[in-house]
Design a protein around this motif. Structure first.
Motif, mmCIF file in Angstrom:
data_model
loop_
_atom_site.group_PDB
_atom_site.id
_atom_site.type_symbol
_atom_site.label_atom_id
_atom_site.label_comp_id
_atom_site.label_asym_id
_atom_site.label_seq_id
_atom_site.Cartn_x
_atom_site.Cartn_y
_atom_site.Cartn_z
ATOM 1 N N ASP A 101 13.280 17.468 -11.316
ATOM 2 C CA ASP A 101 13.260 17.957 -12.692
ATOM 3 C C ASP A 101 14.229 17.159 -13.566
ATOM 4 O OD1 ASP A 101 12.303 19.764 -14.632
ATOM 5 O OD2 ASP A 101 14.199 20.869 -14.501
ATOM 6 N N LYS A 102 15.474 17.033 -13.101
ATOM 7 C CA LYS A 102 16.495 16.363 -13.905
ATOM 8 C C LYS A 102 16.240 14.870 -14.055
ATOM 9 C CE LYS A 102 20.361 19.515 -12.992
ATOM 10 N NZ LYS A 102 21.724 19.636 -12.429
ATOM 11 N N LEU A 103 15.690 14.262 -13.015
ATOM 12 C CA LEU A 103 15.460 12.814 -13.056
ATOM 13 C C LEU A 103 14.085 12.476 -13.617
ATOM 14 C CD1 LEU A 103 17.028 11.775 -9.645
ATOM 15 C CD2 LEU A 103 17.945 11.355 -11.926
ATOM 16 N N ASP A 104 13.339 13.528 -13.941
ATOM 17 C CA ASP A 104 12.002 13.318 -14.503
ATOM 18 C C ASP A 104 11.147 12.488 -13.556
ATOM 19 O OD1 ASP A 104 10.105 13.755 -16.491
ATOM 20 O OD2 ASP A 104 10.458 11.759 -17.335
ATOM 21 N N ALA A 105 11.171 12.859 -12.308
ATOM 22 C CA ALA A 105 10.442 12.111 -11.286
ATOM 23 C C ALA A 105 9.258 12.929 -10.783
ATOM 24 C CB ALA A 105 11.376 11.766 -10.128
ATOM 25 N N THR A 106 8.275 12.227 -10.267
ATOM 26 C CA THR A 106 7.079 12.896 -9.766
ATOM 27 C C THR A 106 7.188 13.221 -8.281
ATOM 28 O OG1 THR A 106 5.985 10.827 -9.205
ATOM 29 C CG2 THR A 106 5.714 11.638 -11.451
ATOM 30 N N GLY A 107 8.121 12.581 -7.604
ATOM 31 C CA GLY A 107 8.283 12.810 -6.173
ATOM 32 C C GLY A 107 9.617 12.257 -5.732
ATOM 33 N N LEU B 71 3.703 -0.351 -6.565
ATOM 34 C CA LEU B 71 3.238 0.925 -7.113
ATOM 35 C C LEU B 71 3.962 2.089 -6.437
ATOM 36 C CD1 LEU B 71 -0.552 0.130 -7.485
ATOM 37 C CD2 LEU B 71 1.127 0.459 -9.295
ATOM 38 N N MET B 72 4.272 1.931 -5.179
ATOM 39 C CA MET B 72 5.048 2.958 -4.483
ATOM 40 C C MET B 72 6.403 3.143 -5.145
ATOM 41 S SD MET B 72 4.832 3.062 -0.375
ATOM 42 C CE MET B 72 4.932 1.328 -0.064
ATOM 43 N N ALA B 73 7.004 2.010 -5.521
ATOM 44 C CA ALA B 73 8.328 2.051 -6.156
ATOM 45 C C ALA B 73 8.261 2.727 -7.513
ATOM 46 C CB ALA B 73 8.884 0.641 -6.306
ATOM 47 N N GLU B 74 7.060 2.772 -8.086
ATOM 48 C CA GLU B 74 6.884 3.460 -9.370
ATOM 49 C C GLU B 74 6.680 4.947 -9.153
ATOM 50 O OE1 GLU B 74 6.988 1.769 -12.348
ATOM 51 O OE2 GLU B 74 7.561 0.024 -11.151
ATOM 52 N N GLY B 75 6.682 5.366 -7.912
ATOM 53 C CA GLY B 75 6.500 6.775 -7.609
ATOM 54 C C GLY B 75 5.047 7.200 -7.521
ATOM 55 N N ALA B 76 4.162 6.226 -7.451
ATOM 56 C CA ALA B 76 2.736 6.544 -7.394
ATOM 57 C C ALA B 76 2.355 7.114 -6.029
ATOM 58 C CB ALA B 76 1.919 5.290 -7.690
ATOM 59 N N SER B 77 1.449 8.082 -6.031
ATOM 60 C CA SER B 77 0.950 8.642 -4.780
ATOM 61 C C SER B 77 -0.135 7.714 -4.233
ATOM 62 C CB SER B 77 0.366 10.025 -5.018
ATOM 63 O OG SER B 77 -0.782 9.949 -5.834
ATOM 64 N N ASN B 78 -0.538 7.965 -3.004
ATOM 65 C CA ASN B 78 -1.589 7.137 -2.416
ATOM 66 C C ASN B 78 -2.851 7.189 -3.260
ATOM 67 O OD1 ASN B 78 0.021 6.345 -0.324
ATOM 68 N ND2 ASN B 78 -0.719 7.904 1.096
ATOM 69 N N LYS B 79 -3.150 8.358 -3.785
ATOM 70 C CA LYS B 79 -4.350 8.523 -4.602
ATOM 71 C C LYS B 79 -4.255 7.678 -5.877
ATOM 72 C CE LYS B 79 -5.947 12.697 -4.929
ATOM 73 N NZ LYS B 79 -6.036 14.111 -5.369
ATOM 74 N N MET B 80 -3.085 7.723 -6.510
ATOM 75 C CA MET B 80 -2.890 6.934 -7.728
ATOM 76 C C MET B 80 -2.997 5.441 -7.434
ATOM 77 S SD MET B 80 0.349 8.902 -9.465
ATOM 78 C CE MET B 80 0.353 10.680 -9.760
ATOM 79 N N ILE B 81 -2.381 5.028 -6.332
ATOM 80 C CA ILE B 81 -2.424 3.617 -5.951
ATOM 81 C C ILE B 81 -3.868 3.185 -5.722
ATOM 82 C CG2 ILE B 81 -1.716 1.934 -4.207
ATOM 83 C CD1 ILE B 81 0.786 3.587 -3.739
ATOM 84 N N ALA B 82 -4.610 4.048 -5.044
ATOM 85 C CA ALA B 82 -6.012 3.738 -4.762
ATOM 86 C C ALA B 82 -6.785 3.542 -6.063
ATOM 87 C CB ALA B 82 -6.635 4.862 -3.945
ATOM 88 N N ARG B 83 -6.571 4.447 -6.999
ATOM 89 C CA ARG B 83 -7.258 4.345 -8.284
ATOM 90 C C ARG B 83 -6.850 3.073 -9.005
ATOM 91 N NH1 ARG B 83 -8.267 9.929 -9.707
ATOM 92 N NH2 ARG B 83 -6.033 10.304 -9.564
ATOM 93 N N GLN B 84 -5.544 2.824 -8.997
ATOM 94 C CA GLN B 84 -4.994 1.670 -9.712
ATOM 95 C C GLN B 84 -5.558 0.361 -9.166
ATOM 96 O OE1 GLN B 84 -2.662 2.628 -11.973
ATOM 97 N NE2 GLN B 84 -2.192 0.625 -12.859
ATOM 98 N N LEU B 85 -5.651 0.285 -7.854
ATOM 99 C CA LEU B 85 -6.086 -0.960 -7.215
ATOM 100 C C LEU B 85 -7.593 -1.016 -6.999
ATOM 101 C CD1 LEU B 85 -3.256 -1.828 -7.092
ATOM 102 C CD2 LEU B 85 -3.257 -1.622 -4.628
#
Lengths: 123, 123
Positions: A101-107, B71-85
């Motif tokens: 929440d504080k870091l505005d992160a998704t995971g 993309l992982m470093a951006e906090g993307a989930s596997n699903k997001m990465i799949a969509r992105q790529l």
DNA sequence: TCATGTCCTGGCCACCCGGCCAGTTTCGCC
DNA sequence: GGCGAAACTGGCCGGGTGGCCAGGACATGA
């Protein structure tokens, strides 16, 4: 293959301020002989913020949150963190939730990345 | 930047390598809306050298793995990465598995932390 | 005293993650 | 042509993760 006539200079844009970053990206986008690095790409040089205004004090992390964050950065699971700190997994999740929440992160991965970018933790 | 005034961005050029510095100065010299800082002048951002000793060749990541890692470093989930790529989640997991193996990481957070520590990616 | 904030714990649950099995195509190299 | 590496896809499943609900203890300060 690196040296020669005119290989493109790859620049990493590492600016937190979105407005400034976007202006720079737009300005540098169409400069021939120069290219902005893709996320994660290794670059010859980086553009960094001159004024390290990175850590706004409105996001103040508690000591316990810092503990959890540090262990998260080590790749520890909630269970490991719980064992390490001598608390329950539920409590760890509680702190992780506050962190996200504080870091505005998704995971948790995003949280660690954000914290590292802001200098909250050192990798 | 609503008006056509001059929100010039002042960039400090802090590169030790004279050749690279000169090339950058030449390239950036005639970019409108951008100006290189005079010595001592306060700048909005600085261009600093990127240590090129970053990619240890004992861990050679494929291009696709680098894509996924970024993309992982951006906090993307596997699903997001799949969509992105534009690939399936299964393929993303396949690459993530290789990444965890090559980076000797226990999870994706650990992988990103290790990669950042080794300079494979920039946060 | 009461309010606030931090820290702690529990249950429940949908979803994600990582590891296992299997297969395919495409590409460069010998 | 054969052969390995890379990339891609699928199913399955145990365990992890994150969000929601609930509560209690303890200290600080109004």
């Amino acid at each position: 293959m690196s040296e020669g006539s005119s290989p493109e200079i790859v620049l990493a844009l590492e600016i937190d301020d979105p407005a400034l970053a976007e202006r720079l990206a737009k300005l540098l986008g169409n400069v021939t002989g120069l290219r902005l690095a893709a996320p994660g790409e290794s670059a010859a040089a980086a553009i960094v913020a001159r004024d390290p205004r990175i850590m706004p004090d409105d996001i103040a992390l508690t000591q316990r949150e810092l503990d959890v964050l540090a262990l998260m950065a080590e790749g520890a699971s909630n269970k490991m963190i719980a064992r390490q700190l001598g608390i329950s997994v539920h409590t760890v999740k509680f702190h992780v939730g506050s962190l996200l929440d504080k870091l505005d992160a998704t995971g948790r991965t995003d949280a660690v990345a954000h914290a590292a970018r802001r200098g909250v933790i050192e990798l």
